[in-house]
Design a protein around this motif. Sequence first.
Motif, PDB file in Angstrom:
ATOM      1  N   GLY A 148       0.705  -6.702   6.332  1.00  0.00           N
ATOM      2  CA  GLY A 148       1.957  -5.995   6.140  1.00  0.00           C
ATOM      3  C   GLY A 148       2.716  -5.684   7.417  1.00  0.00           C
ATOM      4  N   LEU A 149       2.131  -5.967   8.576  1.00  0.00           N
ATOM      5  CA  LEU A 149       2.776  -5.592   9.842  1.00  0.00           C
ATOM      6  C   LEU A 149       3.903  -6.556  10.224  1.00  0.00           C
ATOM      7  CD1 LEU A 149       2.649  -3.634  12.312  1.00  0.00           C
ATOM      8  CD2 LEU A 149       1.150  -5.341  13.401  1.00  0.00           C
ATOM      9  N   SER A 234       4.366  -0.636   2.384  1.00  0.00           N
ATOM     10  CA  SER A 234       5.812  -0.769   2.196  1.00  0.00           C
ATOM     11  C   SER A 234       6.180  -0.372   0.775  1.00  0.00           C
ATOM     12  CB  SER A 234       6.260  -2.215   2.457  1.00  0.00           C
ATOM     13  OG  SER A 234       5.970  -2.601   3.771  1.00  0.00           O
ATOM     14  N   THR A 235       7.391   0.167   0.641  1.00  0.00           N
ATOM     15  CA  THR A 235       7.934   0.496  -0.673  1.00  0.00           C
ATOM     16  C   THR A 235       9.340  -0.072  -0.766  1.00  0.00           C
ATOM     17  OG1 THR A 235       6.659   2.564  -0.728  1.00  0.00           O
ATOM     18  CG2 THR A 235       8.510   2.355  -2.272  1.00  0.00           C
ATOM     19  N   THR A 240       6.730   2.422   4.841  1.00  0.00           N
ATOM     20  CA  THR A 240       6.610   3.833   4.440  1.00  0.00           C
ATOM     21  C   THR A 240       5.316   4.476   4.895  1.00  0.00           C
ATOM     22  OG1 THR A 240       5.700   3.132   2.303  1.00  0.00           O
ATOM     23  CG2 THR A 240       8.091   3.556   2.422  1.00  0.00           C
ATOM     24  N   GLY A 241       4.345   3.679   5.379  1.00  0.00           N
ATOM     25  CA  GLY A 241       3.104   4.340   5.765  1.00  0.00           C
ATOM     26  C   GLY A 241       2.079   3.403   6.370  1.00  0.00           C
ATOM     27  N   THR A 251       2.095   8.919   6.140  1.00  0.00           N
ATOM     28  CA  THR A 251       3.521   8.625   5.987  1.00  0.00           C
ATOM     29  C   THR A 251       4.146   8.344   7.354  1.00  0.00           C
ATOM     30  OG1 THR A 251       3.633  10.060   4.044  1.00  0.00           O
ATOM     31  CG2 THR A 251       5.718   9.470   5.122  1.00  0.00           C
ATOM     32  N   ILE A 252       4.735   7.163   7.457  1.00  0.00           N
ATOM     33  CA  ILE A 252       5.311   6.708   8.730  1.00  0.00           C
ATOM     34  C   ILE A 252       6.608   5.958   8.423  1.00  0.00           C
ATOM     35  CG2 ILE A 252       4.992   5.071  10.656  1.00  0.00           C
ATOM     36  CD1 ILE A 252       3.371   7.584  11.009  1.00  0.00           C
TER      37      ILE A 252
END
Length: 560
Positions: A148-149, A234-235, A240-241, A251-252
Motif C-alpha cells: 500500500g505504500l 487507504s480509504t 488514512t493510516g 491514524t495518519i
Amino acid sequence: MPWSAAAFLAVLFRQRVLLSCRLGSMIGSMKAHDIIIIGGGAAGLSAAELLGRSRRDVLVIDSAAPRNRFAPNMHGVLGHDGLPPLELLEKGRAELERYGVKVTTGSIESVTEVVRGLKVTLADGTVEHARAVLVASGIDDVLPDIPGLAEHWGDTVFQCPYCHGWEHSDQRIGVLASSPMLFQYAQLVRNWTDDLTVFVTGTDVAAQLDDTTRQRFDARGISVVTSPVAEIVSTDGALTGVRTEDGAVHTIDAIGLHPQARPRDAFLAPLDLDRADVPGIGSFLTVDAFGQTSHPRVWATGNVIDPRLNVPASMGQASMTAGMLNTTLVNEDTDNAVHALTMPTSHDAWPDVADDGFWETTYAQSPPRWSGRPNPSLVRVLTEELGGSRGRAVDIGSGEGADAIWLAQQGWDALGVEVSATAAQRSRDAATTAGVDGVRFTDTGVLGLLESADRENFDLVTASYLHAPSQGRRENLLATAGRLVAPGGHFFILSHILTGTDPDITSQSQDTVPPAELAALGLDTAHWTVVRGRTITRTVLAPDGTVTAMPDRAVLLQRR
C-alpha cells in the motif's frame, strides 16, 4: 596466404601516424557531438542550455522517467512554485530549440572509451560518439516493501519536507524510521506538524533508539511505535493510516521517509570509474568540485551523484558543471590548434629517423599529448592472457606514462622508458598524482637501458605505437627490446596499420604470426610462442569531429 616480411615490418615499424583522418576509413559520414548529456531532467536540460548557448553541438538522451514524475507539483523553485515538474521540462526543451540542442528519448546500454572521445550505445543498438559525456541521469527511489505504500508515493508519501511539507502542515504525519539516521529526519519533519509519530521499522533500528533520542522526542511531543509496519491503510484511495504487526491501526494523513537511492549509472561500468560509499545512502560516482569523474571526458551532475539535491540545487550545480566542461573543451580546442601549427602536413614530412632532440622538442613545446589513460587494447590483451601473472615489466616508448602506471596499479614492478626528459617527468608527475608506487621512469631510451644497472631481464616488455624511434633503425628497435624478455616472459607489441598495407594483414583475426615474420623481427622462432596475434579496430575521433575506424595489430609473444 603468408605475409611477406616487408609487409609485416610495415605493420610493426611504420608508426608515423597523423592526427587527420586520412589514415583510416570513416564510419559512414558520422560526426561526433561535442557533448552527449545522458538525462533530460532539470539538471540535464539546465546543462544543455548553457552548453547550447556556448555554441556546442549537444545531444540530450533522456529516458523520459524523471525522478519527480510522481509528484503533481514542485515547490521551492523560485518563479515556478506549484508548477507540475513535467511542465518545467516541457518549457526547458522548448527553450533548447533556439540553441540547436537536440533532445531524444532512449535508454543507454553502455559508455565506452574511444580515442579522444566516448562511444554511447543505446539499448536499441543506436551508437553516438562525443568528445565528452555529462551524466545527469538521476536516481531511482527504491521504497520499502510495504503493501500500500507505493500507491501514494509523490503525494501523501514524501521524502523532502522542504519540497512537500507545507502541503501537509498540521496534518497527522508518520515517519518510517528505517535507520537511525531517520531519527534526526523525524525532528526536522516535526517543524510542519504537532502530531508526529515515528514508526521504527526493525528491531535493529529500535535497539539504537537510545535514552537521549527518546528524551528529545518526548520534549517535542513525538510519539514512537516500535511494532513493525505491516501495511499502509487507504480509504477511497486516500491514505488514512498505518497498520502495525501487533494489529493496531494508527491514524495518519501523510508519511515521510527516506527511500534507498539507486543511481542510474550502470551504463558506465565499462569505464570502471571511481566510486565512494556514502553511509546510509549508497554508492555514488566520485567527482571533483566541478563534476569531473575519474575519467577526464566523463562528467556528472544532479541526483546521480547527490540524491539530496532538489530541483533548484540540481539546476545550479548542472550549470556550474557545464561551464567547466565547456572550458575544458576550449582548452583542448586551443591545444589542437597549437599542435596543428607544428604538425607535419604530410606523412613524408616526418623525419625517417628522428634524433632525441626531435622528441624532446615535440613534448616540451606542447601540452600533454595523451589522454592519461592506459591503452584499452593493452589492458584487454594483458588482462585476458596473463591473468594474475606479475613480476618486472618495462614499457618501451612510455610517452606520458599511462600504460606503465596501469601496470604498477596491477601489481607489476614497472619501468617506463623514454628518450624525452619532458615526457618522463610528466610520467613521474602523473604517478604521484595518482598515488601509484612501484613505477619508475627513465629518459635513457632502450639502448641506455641495455647499458644500465636495470639490464636484468623483464617478465613483461610492452611497446605500443612506437613512433620513428630515435635510437637505432626502426627495424632493430623491437628486436633489441625483445632481448630484455626473460625466459617464460612476454613481449607485447601494439602497432598502427597504415592504408595500403597488405589486406591479408588488415583483415587477419587469427592468433598467428608466421615464422618468417618473427625472423624479420630478429626473433629466433625456436625461442618464441605466439600467444595473441590479430588485427583489432579502434575508433578515433579526429579534431574536426569525424569518427574514424583505424586498424591496429596486437601481438603477444612468450619467450620459451
